[in-house]
Design a protein around this motif. Structure first.
Motif, PDB file in Angstrom:
ATOM      1  N   TRP A 190     -98.958   5.985   4.270  1.00 42.03           N
ATOM      2  CA  TRP A 190     -99.961   5.003   3.860  1.00 42.03           C
ATOM      3  C   TRP A 190     -99.440   3.394   3.505  1.00 42.03           C
ATOM      4  CZ3 TRP A 190     -99.820   2.704  -1.224  1.00 42.03           C
ATOM      5  CH2 TRP A 190    -100.957   2.188  -1.547  1.00 42.03           C
ATOM      6  N   SER A 191     -98.017   3.480   3.006  1.00 42.37           N
ATOM      7  CA  SER A 191     -97.458   2.254   2.716  1.00 42.37           C
ATOM      8  C   SER A 191     -97.368   1.128   3.494  1.00 42.37           C
ATOM      9  CB  SER A 191     -96.163   2.321   1.869  1.00 42.37           C
ATOM     10  OG  SER A 191     -95.133   2.691   2.991  1.00 42.37           O
ATOM     11  N   THR A 208     -99.637  -1.726   3.458  1.00 44.34           N
ATOM     12  CA  THR A 208     -99.456  -2.937   2.486  1.00 44.34           C
ATOM     13  C   THR A 208     -98.520  -3.869   2.971  1.00 44.34           C
ATOM     14  OG1 THR A 208     -97.952  -1.588   1.319  1.00 44.34           O
ATOM     15  CG2 THR A 208    -100.107  -1.281   0.495  1.00 44.34           C
ATOM     16  N   GLY A 245     -94.807  -2.427   2.148  1.00 45.09           N
ATOM     17  CA  GLY A 245     -94.638  -1.459   2.892  1.00 45.09           C
ATOM     18  C   GLY A 245     -94.203  -1.510   4.545  1.00 45.09           C
ATOM     19  N   VAL A 250     -89.757   3.812   2.834  1.00 47.21           N
ATOM     20  CA  VAL A 250     -90.612   4.168   1.601  1.00 47.21           C
ATOM     21  C   VAL A 250     -90.614   5.722   1.423  1.00 47.21           C
ATOM     22  CG1 VAL A 250     -92.955   4.100   0.688  1.00 47.21           C
ATOM     23  CG2 VAL A 250     -91.939   2.184   1.902  1.00 47.21           C
TER      24      VAL A 250
END
Length: 218
Positions: A8-9, A12, A15, A23
Motif C-alpha cells: 500500500w505504501s 504514496t 513509499g 517499508v
C-alpha cells in the motif's frame, strides 16, 4: 500485515522513494519490537524451512532462461567479484570487531551473515543450522542485519531512481530511430531542393540559354 502495508505504501510518494519491500521490513521490525509479534514464533520456522526455499524455484519459473544464459558471463564475473569482496570485508570486520561478548557464537554468526550476503536468507538459515547457532543469537544477527540493510537499500534506491526502466529504454530507441530518420529525410529534401535551385539559376543566366555557365545569344 507488514507486506500488505508495504504494498500500500507504494501508492504514496514516500513509499515509492523507499520501496514497498523496505517499508514492509520497517513495519515488521516495529511490530516485533513493540510486542505485537512474539520474539520467536513457530510460524517463522515454517517460513524459513519450507516457504522461503520454495520461493526461489517459483521465482525462476517466471524468468527468461534464454536471457539468463546469454548474460550469465557478465553476471558471473560480477557475482564472483561480489563474493570475494564480501568474504574479505567479513574477515576485516571480525578483526576490527571480534564479537568477544558472544564467545564461540561470534565467528558462527559472522559466517552465517557472510553466507547471507552471498546467497540470501536461505544460506543464512542453512549455515545457522549446520553450525548449531543459538536461537537468540540467530534472531539477534538477523535483526542487526536488517537494520543495516535499511540504510543500504535506501542508499541503493536513491542512486538508482534516476536510471530509466528497461521498458522505457526500449520505447525510447524506436522513437530516437524515427527522429533520426525524419531528420535525414528532411536534410535530403533540402539538399535536393538546393541543387535544383542552383541548376535552374545557372541554366537561365544570360541570353536565351546557357551551357556550362556560358550564355549563347541567337
Amino acid at each position: 500485515m507488514a507486506g500488505t502495508f508495504g504494498m500500500w505504501s507504494e501508492r504514496t510518494r514516500l513509499g515509492r522513494e523507499l520501496s514497498g519491500a523496505l517499508v514492509a521490513t520497517l513495519a515488521g521490525m516495529f511490530l516485533a519490537n513493540s510486542g505485537y509479534l512474539p520474539p520467536h514464533p513457530r510460524e517463522a520456522d515454517l517460513v524459513f524451512r519450507y516457504i522461503l526455499p520454495l520461493a526461489i524455484p517459483m521465482l525462476l519459473l517466471s524468468a527468461n532462461l534464454f536471457r539468463i544464459l546469454r548474460e550469465t558471463g557478465h553476471l558471473l564475473k560480477a557475482f564472483l567479484l561480489g563474493t570475494v569482496c564480501t568474504v574479505v570485508a567479513s574477515w576485516v570486520a571480525m578483526l576490527l570487531f571480534p564479537l568477544k561478548a558472544l564467545g564461540e557464537e561470534g565467528w558462527k554468526i559472522a559466517a552465517a551473515l557472510t553466507a547471507r550476503h552471498i546467497g540470501g536468507a536461505v544460506n543464512y538459515m542453512a549455515v545457522s543450522e549446520s553450525l548449531c547457532i543459538n536461537p537468540s543469537i540467530f534472531g539477534a544477527g538477523l535483526a542487526a542485519d536488517d537494520l543495516i540493510l535499511i540504510f543500504y537499500f535506501a542508499t541503493v534506491y536513491s542512486l538508482a531512481k534516476n536510471i530509466p526502466a528497461e521498458s522505457e529504454q526500449q520505447q525510447q530507441q524506436p522513437q530516437a530511430c524515427a527522429a533520426a530518420g525524419a531528420a535525414f529525410s528532411t536534410n535530403s529534401i533540402n539538399s535536393s531542393s538546393t541543387s535544383s535551385s542552383s541548376s535552374s539559376s545557372t541554366g537561365g543566366s544570360g541570353g536565351h540559354g546557357g551551357i556550362g555557365g556560358r550564355s549563347i545569344n541567337v
